[in-house]
Design a protein around this motif. Structure first.
Motif, PDB file in Angstrom:
ATOM      1  N   ALA A 242      27.400  16.641  -7.257  1.00 55.73           N
ATOM      2  CA  ALA A 242      28.480  15.776  -7.756  1.00 55.73           C
ATOM      3  C   ALA A 242      29.819  16.272  -7.253  1.00 55.73           C
ATOM      4  O   ALA A 242      30.682  15.489  -6.829  1.00 55.73           O
ATOM      5  N   ARG A 243      29.969  17.590  -7.285  1.00 52.47           N
ATOM      6  CA  ARG A 243      31.256  18.112  -6.848  1.00 52.47           C
ATOM      7  C   ARG A 243      31.479  17.876  -5.373  1.00 52.47           C
ATOM      8  O   ARG A 243      32.593  17.612  -4.927  1.00 52.47           O
ATOM      9  N   ASN A 244      30.425  17.963  -4.676  1.00 56.14           N
ATOM     10  CA  ASN A 244      30.480  17.683  -3.250  1.00 56.14           C
ATOM     11  C   ASN A 244      30.992  16.256  -3.011  1.00 56.14           C
ATOM     12  O   ASN A 244      31.888  16.015  -2.194  1.00 56.14           O
ATOM     13  N   THR A 245      30.391  15.320  -3.735  1.00 58.64           N
ATOM     14  CA  THR A 245      30.812  13.918  -3.621  1.00 58.64           C
ATOM     15  C   THR A 245      32.301  13.783  -3.892  1.00 58.64           C
ATOM     16  O   THR A 245      33.044  13.110  -3.174  1.00 58.64           O
ATOM     17  N   LYS A 246      32.735  14.461  -4.970  1.00 58.30           N
ATOM     18  CA  LYS A 246      34.148  14.350  -5.350  1.00 58.30           C
ATOM     19  C   LYS A 246      35.048  14.881  -4.226  1.00 58.30           C
ATOM     20  O   LYS A 246      36.067  14.286  -3.888  1.00 58.30           O
ATOM     21  N   GLU A 247      34.631  15.999  -3.656  1.00 57.93           N
ATOM     22  CA  GLU A 247      35.452  16.556  -2.592  1.00 57.93           C
ATOM     23  C   GLU A 247      35.542  15.621  -1.400  1.00 57.93           C
ATOM     24  O   GLU A 247      36.615  15.453  -0.811  1.00 57.93           O
ATOM     25  N   LEU A 248      34.408  14.986  -1.084  1.00 62.58           N
ATOM     26  CA  LEU A 248      34.422  14.005   0.006  1.00 62.58           C
ATOM     27  C   LEU A 248      35.419  12.895  -0.294  1.00 62.58           C
ATOM     28  O   LEU A 248      36.227  12.494   0.551  1.00 62.58           O
ATOM     29  N   ALA A 249      35.363  12.415  -1.548  1.00 64.43           N
ATOM     30  CA  ALA A 249      36.262  11.324  -1.941  1.00 64.43           C
ATOM     31  C   ALA A 249      37.715  11.759  -1.821  1.00 64.43           C
ATOM     32  O   ALA A 249      38.583  10.997  -1.372  1.00 64.43           O
ATOM     33  N   GLN A 250      37.977  13.010  -2.226  1.00 66.76           N
ATOM     34  CA  GLN A 250      39.362  13.490  -2.165  1.00 66.76           C
ATOM     35  C   GLN A 250      39.839  13.602  -0.722  1.00 66.76           C
ATOM     36  O   GLN A 250      40.975  13.273  -0.399  1.00 66.76           O
ATOM     37  N   LYS A 251      38.945  14.063   0.130  1.00 69.32           N
ATOM     38  CA  LYS A 251      39.316  14.174   1.542  1.00 69.32           C
ATOM     39  C   LYS A 251      39.662  12.804   2.105  1.00 69.32           C
ATOM     40  O   LYS A 251      40.646  12.637   2.822  1.00 69.32           O
TER      41      LYS A 251
END
Lengths: 389, 243, 261, 616
Positions: free
Chosen positions: D249-258
């Motif tokens: 999930a955190r990975n997904t969030k980081e992608l979204a933030q990028k």
């Protein structure tokens, strides 16, 4: 008719309750007085040593004339403790050599508080100038020109509400308005400018003044504006109506009347209440936290590095540079006493070494502010006696 | 009842006997000390800093009211007072009348209700106000307010009622009503009234005392004093030759 | 020398015509009609609250300072000019129509500054001229001898009567044609009052005086003509002597004999 | 003849009165120009008020959409689901295991209590003796470290020995040790020297005894120990499953933030990203059920009998708690099932999250929450404390000075109270840190006051401390308004009341105070305005813990630290980047404060207006 006393008090307990209640009220009042005096005494007791020294002439002004710095506490193996500045710490360490047992450093706690004092003075200067001008003009309108109506109602409402706005909200306002948006004249507008009006020879760029004395001073000015307006209006109202009538009856215009026979007699009172405004402005911390104050700065505002003048620089260049230096004072961020105390209280450990700097600054600050307030109260009483008409 | 009074500045060597259940009027030019004398009787002057009795005594029901064992609240409970300007408290009508009882520790609701009705009836206010006892007292007319003050004063059943120019702030009709009321009250109470209106003194009082510059000039039954004054000063005052 | 017979100057310098005046909704003057003759001393008498001060204060428009005051209808004409018409400059008007108030109120400044205040605000800065004017007006107000050595002292240090005479001097320094006086002696003791009255009598003929007074004896002593006001209306106006000895109106008679308060 | 005969010859007066042509600009005369200037100056007050609103809104307005977007990512990445499961389970877990551990400790203490006491007593005594001989010890140490010749050592050593034995003889020894042991202990104490680094034999013996007893006790209370262990282990499987999901999930969030920060990054396709998490939902639910059944097992394993009463009480609590928690797990299950990862977060939801969110979490590696409730409760609680202290004091002072005090008393009471207003808030804050905090703390440790809720307290900086100082700040405002109101009550009321035989006190409390009530209330409200808007005192003194205070303590809650609306702005604004969500959130807090101050002011004005036009 009975010969006995028809008015004898029948109720001892009621009387006792009465006395008890009265004492309770008295106790309440005295408690407040006691707490105030106790706080003052405590601060004086602990803070005074910062201004004293053990040998003649007993008064040590270095605390007031030095800039703040880092305190070095050096303990040698004999258990002797020296508190000193960074430069001296080096020499002492060299002298001690092996004898050195430990060295502690405490930021902000060394040196004196000249920087904060100067900063506070500058902030107060700007804020009082601005607030006095706006406030007195506004008071003149309210007292001399205004007729009953919607507009004056709104002005009064605004003043009342302004007086109630929390100081930290003023801080936010100052940050948004003065630090980030206020207009400056510049040839090269910054990217962050909200918008830029080209004037031909230069640009009027709404890019803010940055954190500096000017931003902080203006923010503080609006904090004390309601105080100044209300007090000035009271002083103007206290000038007898007869003076205005007489002056008008002698053919003076409204403005002549105000200028010659109202303002001169209200001025002492206005200045008195301004002193209270100064005390208030000097004491506020939250509005300057984001607009002017720095936790640490090792230079006074005018000790700025300007490009050295060529040796053959003319009078004019020298003059220009000193003007630049003077005006530059207002576009620098500074240390301010209240913020310095905040730093000392919140950011460094409480121990026997930091205590002197903490209590010393608090003591000096309290004395400054309190003497302003006391002067104001004293003047008010005496002016009231002197100016009776 | 009698009281003697002597003090230095405001009043000098006054000797005056007030009779039970009669209306005694104090008249005289302003500043003659009649109000001061009245306020001495229930020691209201104690409130004024520096006021004191320097000589003489006031006896009420045979007791010197300045004795140490006199309880001020008891004295004032039995010697009621009505002031020149009507001054009801900013409370309801009911609370105004009940106030005296409440401060003397009466808690019984029915007793208070009765006392309120009795004193309002005596003050000739009951019929006008019985439906709005819980309305605000400051909404009444000036005359009603003054009668309410009288009702408030008699709610504690005092023996003596002192009135300090009770009608001076009222219009003629209200004055008339108050005067009627005073005449009625004299059946149950001993009334001492200060007035600057000589006609009023004639209308309401049984005895009249004439004071001048802090001295009692003449004291006699009202009719006698007005028709046949013994002193020259009284005579000239009554005829309006000095004021 | 002063004009002995008022009829010598028949035209009224001030004429008040059907004048109605109000503070907000509260009307205080009703249909006042009143000619005031030039170079006369005219006294306004009447019980307090009868509107005499209001009329006086509307003659130099000093009542403009009061927010709610307004003319309802009618005019006041001075020398034929309607005072409330827009062409009239109230400042110029007040320079021509001086005023002395009930409570003497010199500014807390020097005597000299008080005397020349009107000239200073009129823009005169010439020292000699100001000095001249101060001397002239103080002499006219019979104050010169008493204060000539201490012109720079604070005016508030003078006695009450002197202060009031200073106020008169201040008013006449501008050489107005009309002097309005609002109970000028009300705050003074009998001796000071006598001096002021003497002063008015000595100035009579040089100025047109309008004096509000509550003291009928004073009106008798100094006024040529007297107007009696009652409840905002002019009840009677006439030569002082006539008005007091053979009043034409019951109200006036009641008032001058002291039955009406 | 009067000297005024130089009166100018009678010119016609009329023309002199007329307006002359003078200075004018576009038909505006000089006088009206001056007038306009001043009215413009007067409108500065209005303009500033409007500008404050404008600038607060400019920076705060974007908050809702930023926060919405952030919550949206939080949901669509599946982080919300993880929290939905994990947070309540963790809370339940903490609660029940802490109860069980305390119960176990009480049980063990019934057997090992004496041994523990004896051991602790000895340790304390050793410390005391060492403290009593500290000067000699220091002296010896100095000689030792100076590596002086051995013969010079004898003297200080001797002195130390003497001092130690003196101390050992004089010190009172508690009765837990037998007289023989006392003898032995005194002897051993005398040998305490810097070189003697070994533990005293006595202490070693006592330690050993305690350890032995402890092992025995643990064996005896094996069922309870087992229950504790079972409870601790209950959610282990659930956590284990969650860990990889967290990471994903955190990975997904980081992608979204990028993607948000630069357009070059590929767009995130949330449904695909969410798939593994949704797939794991079934497993998670079985694990959750498993946790529920483990709880039941643990409950069944609880021993029926206990040795100590405290343990019995705690176990009873656990017995009540566990079924409740089983019900809660059912609730969690429901929520997890209902959760829809693709449902977009609405603005309304974000606004609710700000106004009623129970967490203010910033700079978190997981997810930032800007819920204002913890700050609001802090502000409100502190203000209530301050008002509760300041109101009686300032009204008492006002009543006393206006009604009872002699002129001389007035002469110093009033200036002193007015003077408080001039004390800068930072100075009071400093007093709170340097003086009052320790004062309150040490007072709270008096055994006499132990019955007070919350005593003894551990936190030096807490809401009560801040409340006391703010009370002092509010006193002058409240005092001066109340005193004005009391003084403006007509004298005739007092006269009437006293003429009816009321005492002074009755007069004051039945007539004068009620008549001045609206003014007093206005004063209290203005005091409230001052208190709620005060920054520096709460920033320094309130303790700055961002959490909703635990009201379980009853009144003792006032001794907990808290954070406030004003404090959070002052503390965090300096450290956030301009325009970020956090920055906007702080401006939103500013807007909230501004609204509160307007409302308080409005109420105070309403009361004050009743004061201006009283009667009828």
């Amino acid at each position: 008719m009975s010969a006995s006393n028809p008015f004898s008090g029948d109720n001892d307990s009621a009387r006792r309750r009465e006395t008890a209640m009265r004492w309770l009220l008295r106790l309440g009042s005295y408690f407040v007085v006691f707490v105030t005096v106790a706080i003052f005494a405590h601060i004086s007791h602990k803070g005074l040593p910062a201004l004293l020294k053990p040998e003649f002439p007993y008064i040590d002004t270095s605390f007031l004339t030095e800039l703040p710095g880092t305190l070095h506490v050096i303990e040698d193996k004999q258990g002797r403790v020296t508190q000193t500045s960074p430069q001296e710490a080096e020499t002492i360490k060299k002298q001690l050599g092996n004898e050195l047992r430990s060295e502690k450093t405490i930021s902000y706690a060394g040196g004196g508080i000249l920087g904060p004092i100067v900063g506070t003075a500058l902030l107060v200067l700007v804020s009082v100038t601005v607030a006095l001008f706006l406030g007195v003009c506004c008071a003149i309108y309210l007292s001399e020109y205004a007729k009953k109506g919607k507009f004056i109602e709104m002005v009064r409402l605004a003043i009342l509400n302004l007086a109630g706005v929390p100081s930290v909200v003023f801080g936010l306002f100052g940050l948004g308005a003065f630090v980030l948006t206020a207009p400056v004249l510049t040839d090269l507008p910054a990217d962050r400018a909200v918008f830029v009006i080209p004037l031909g020879f230069t640009n009027l760029s709404f890019q803010g003044w940055d954190t500096c004395v000017l931003s902080g001073g203006f923010t503080l000015a609006f904090v004390i504006l309601p105080v100044i307006i209300t007090a000035s209006e009271q002083c103007l109202q206290a000038v007898p109506q007869g003076f205005r009538e007489t002056s008008m009856a002698l053919g003076a215009t409204r403005w002549q009347t105000i200028w010659r026979s109202v303002l001169p007699f209200a001025t002492p009172g206005i200045l008195t209440s301004t002193i209270l405004g100064i005390a208030r402005a000097a004491g506020e911390t939250a509005p300057i936290m984001f607009t002017a104050a720095l936790a640490f700065k090792d230079k006074l505002p005018w000790q700025k590095d300007l490009p050295p003048l060529p040796a053959d620089a003319g009078m004019f260049a020298h003059w220009e540079q000193s003007v630049q230096r003077c005006l530059g004072v207002f576009t620098e961020s500074v240390q301010a006493l209240p913020y310095h105390i905040y730093t000392l209280a919140a950011k460094i450990p409480q121990n026997e070494y930091s205590e002197q700097a903490q209590y010393g600054s608090v003591f000096v600050f309290l004395i400054l502010v309190a003497s302003l307030a006391a002067t104001s109260i004293w003047l008010r009483i005496h002016l009231r006696k002197k100016y009776k008409w | 009842m009698d009281f003697c009074y002597g003090s230095k500045a405001a009043l000098q060597g006054i000797h005056l006997d007030v009779e039970y259940h009669r209306v005694t009027a104090l008249i005289g030019p302003s500043g003659c000390g009649k109000s001061t004398l009245l306020r001495c009787i229930n020691r209201m002057n104690d409130r004024v800093a520096g006021a004191r009795v320097s000589k003489g005594e006031i006896l009420v029901k045979g007791k010197n009211i300045h004795d140490a064992d006199v309880d001020l609240t008891q004295l004032r409970k039995q010697v009621g007072m009505v002031f020149q300007k009507s001054n009801p408290f900013p409370k309801t009508i009911y609370e105004n009348v009940a106030y005296g009882l409440r401060v003397h520790g009466v808690k019984d609701k029915t007793a208070i209700d009765e006392a309120v009705e009795r004193s309002l009836t005596q003050a000739a206010l009951w019929d006008e106000l019985k439906d709005r006892l819980h309305a605000h007292a400051l909404g009444l007319s000036g005359g009603q307010q003054q009668r309410l003050c009288i009702a408030r004063a008699i709610a504690t059943m005092p023996d003596v009622l002192l009135m300090d120019e009770p009608c001076s702030a009222l219009d003629p009709i209200a004055t008339l009503k108050i005067e009627e009321l005073i005449t009625q009250l004299a059946r149950d109470y001993t009334v001492v009234i200060v007035t600057h209106n000589m006609q009023q003194a004639v209308r309401v009082s049984d005895f009249t005392a004439f004071l001048h510059l802090g001295k009692l000039v003449e004291f006699a039954p009202t009719e006698e004093l007005f028709t046949n004054p013994r002193e020259k000063l009284t005579d000239s005052y009554l005829r309006g030759t000095f004021s | 020398m002063p004009t002995d017979s008022p009829s010598a100057t028949p035209h009224p310098i001030i004429s008040v015509e059907r004048f109605n005046y109000a503070y907000g909704d509260h009307q205080v003057l009703f249909d006042v009609d009143l000619p005031i003759r030039s170079e006369d001393v005219t006294a306004f008498i009447g019980p307090s609250g009868c509107g005499k001060s209001t009329l006086l204060r509307s003659i130099n428009r000093i009542n403009d300072l009061v927010d709610s005051a307004r003319v309802v209808s009618g005019t006041i004409k001075v020398d034929g000019v309607d005072l409330y018409s827009p062409e009239v400059d109230p400042i110029a008007l007040r320079r021509q129509i001086g005023m002395v108030f009930q409570k003497y109120n010199p500014f807390p400044r020097s005597i000299f500054e008080n005397a020349v205040y009107g000239l200073r605000v009129a823009g005169i800065t010439d020292k000699a001229e100001l000095m001249d004017a101060a001397e002239r007006s103080l002499k006219a107000a019979a104050l010169w001898e008493e204060v000539k050595d201490r012109l720079q002292e604070l005016a508030t240090g003078l006695s009450g009567g002197q202060q009031q005479r200073l106020c008169i001097a201040r008013a006449i320094a501008l050489q107005p044609r009309i002097l309005l006086m609002d109970e000028p002696c009300a705050a003074l003791d009998p001796i000071a009052t006598a001096k002021i009255e003497e002063l008015i009598l000595s100035l009579r003929g040089s100025y047109t005086f309008v004096i509000v007074t509550h003291n009928m004896e004073q009106a008798k002593r100094i006024a040529d003509r007297t107007t009696f006001f009652y409840k905002g209306k002019v009840i009677e106006t006439g030569d002082t002597l006539d008005l007091f000895t053979k009043p034409g109106n019951k109200l006036t008679e009641d008032y001058v004999t002291g039955r009406l308060v | 003849m009067s000297p005024v005969s130089q009166q100018p010859a009678s010119r016609p007066l009329g023309p002199l009165l007329l307006r002359k042509k003078g200075f004018s600009l576009f038909g505006i005369t000089r006088a009206s120009l001056v007038r306009r200037f001043f009215s413009a100056m007067a409108s500065v007050a209005i303009i500033v008020l409007v500008l404050i609103m404008v600038f607060l809104l400019r920076d705060g307005a974007g908050f809702l959409s930023t926060y919405r977007a952030s919550l949206d990512v939080y949901r669509k990445s599946g982080m919300e689901l993880c929290d939905l499961l994990e947070q309540p389970v963790r809370e339940m877990q903490d609660k029940s295991t802490s109860l069980l551990r305390r119960a176990l400790a009480h049980e063990l203490a019934t057997l090992t209590g004496e041994a523990k006491q004896r051991r602790d007593a000895v340790v304390v005594l050793i410390g005391k003796v060492q403290a009593m001989s500290a000067p000699e010890r220091a002296a010896l140490e100095v000689v030792l470290t100076a590596s002086a010749p051995p013969e010079t050592l004898a003297d200080p050593r001797d002195q130390l020995r003497q001092a130690t034995s003196r101390a050992a003889m004089s010190i009172p020894i508690p009765s837990v040790l037998s007289s023989r042991e006392v003898e032995q202990f005194r002897r051993e104490l005398a040998t305490l020297t810097p070189e003697n680094t070994e533990l005293l034999p006595m202490l070693t013996a006592l330690e050993a005894e305690f350890a032995r007893q402890d092992t025995a006790a643990r064996a005896q209370f094996a069922p309870l120990s087992a229950a504790v262990a079972a409870c601790e282990q209950a959610p282990a499987a659930l956590y284990e499953t969650l860990v990889p999901l967290h990471k994903h999930a955190r990975n997904t969030k980081e992608l979204a933030q990028k993607r948000l920060s630069s357009r070059d990054q590929p767009e995130v396709h949330f449904p695909d990203q969410l798939k593994p998490i949704l797939d794991a939902r079934e497993t998670l639910l079985t694990r959750l059920d498993d946790y529920g059944s483990r709880l039941k097992q643990a409950q069944a394993a609880l021993p029926a009998e206990t040795r100590s009463e405290e343990a019995a009480e705690l176990l009873a609590q656990v017995r009540e708690l566990l079924p409740e928690q089983a019900v809660q797990t059912a609730g969690i299950r429901e929520k997890v099932l209902e959760w829809d990862g693709m449902h977009t977060v609405s603005m309304f939801h974000a606004a609710l999250g700000f106004c009623f969110g129970p967490h203010w979490i910033t700079n978190s590696p997981w997810q930032d929450f800007y819920g204002v409730v913890p700050l609001l409760t802090g502000s409100v609680l502190i203000s209530v404390i301050a008002l509760l202290i300041a109101t009686p004091l300032s009204i008492a002072a006002a009543v006393y000075t206006s009604q009872f005090a002699s002129d001389r008393e007035k002469e110093y009471i009033k200036p002193v109270i007015e003077f408080i207003q001039a004390i800068p808030s930072i100075v009071l804050g400093f007093i709170g840190i340097a003086l009052l905090g320790d004062l309150i703390k040490s007072v709270s440790h008096w055994p006499l006051l132990a019955w007070l809720p919350g005593f003894p307290i551990e936190e030096r900086l807490n809401m009560f401390n801040a409340g006391c100082l703010l009370a002092l700040m509010a006193v002058p405002t409240m005092f001066s308004l109340a005193e004005d109101a009391l003084n403006s009550v007509p004298q005739s009321y007092a006269a009437a009341s006293e003429a009816l035989g009321a005492t002074k006190l009755q007069t004051v409390f039945r007539v004068i105070v009620p008549a001045a009530l609206s003014g007093i209330l206005a004063g209290i409200l203005l005091g409230l305005g001052r208190v709620i808007g005060e920054t520096m005192v709460v920033l320094l003194v309130a303790g700055n813990r961002i959490a909703i205070p635990d009201f379980g303590d009853g009144l003792g809650v006032v001794f907990q630290p808290a954070h406030t609306l004003t404090g959070i702005i002052a503390q965090e604004l300096g450290e956030v980047s301009r325009g970020s969500g956090h920055w906007q959130a702080l401006f939103m807090v500013g807007i909230l404060l501004f609204i509160i101050s307007l409302v308080v002011n409005w109420c105070a004005r309403a009361f004050a207006r009743r004061l201006e036009t009283p009667k009828s």
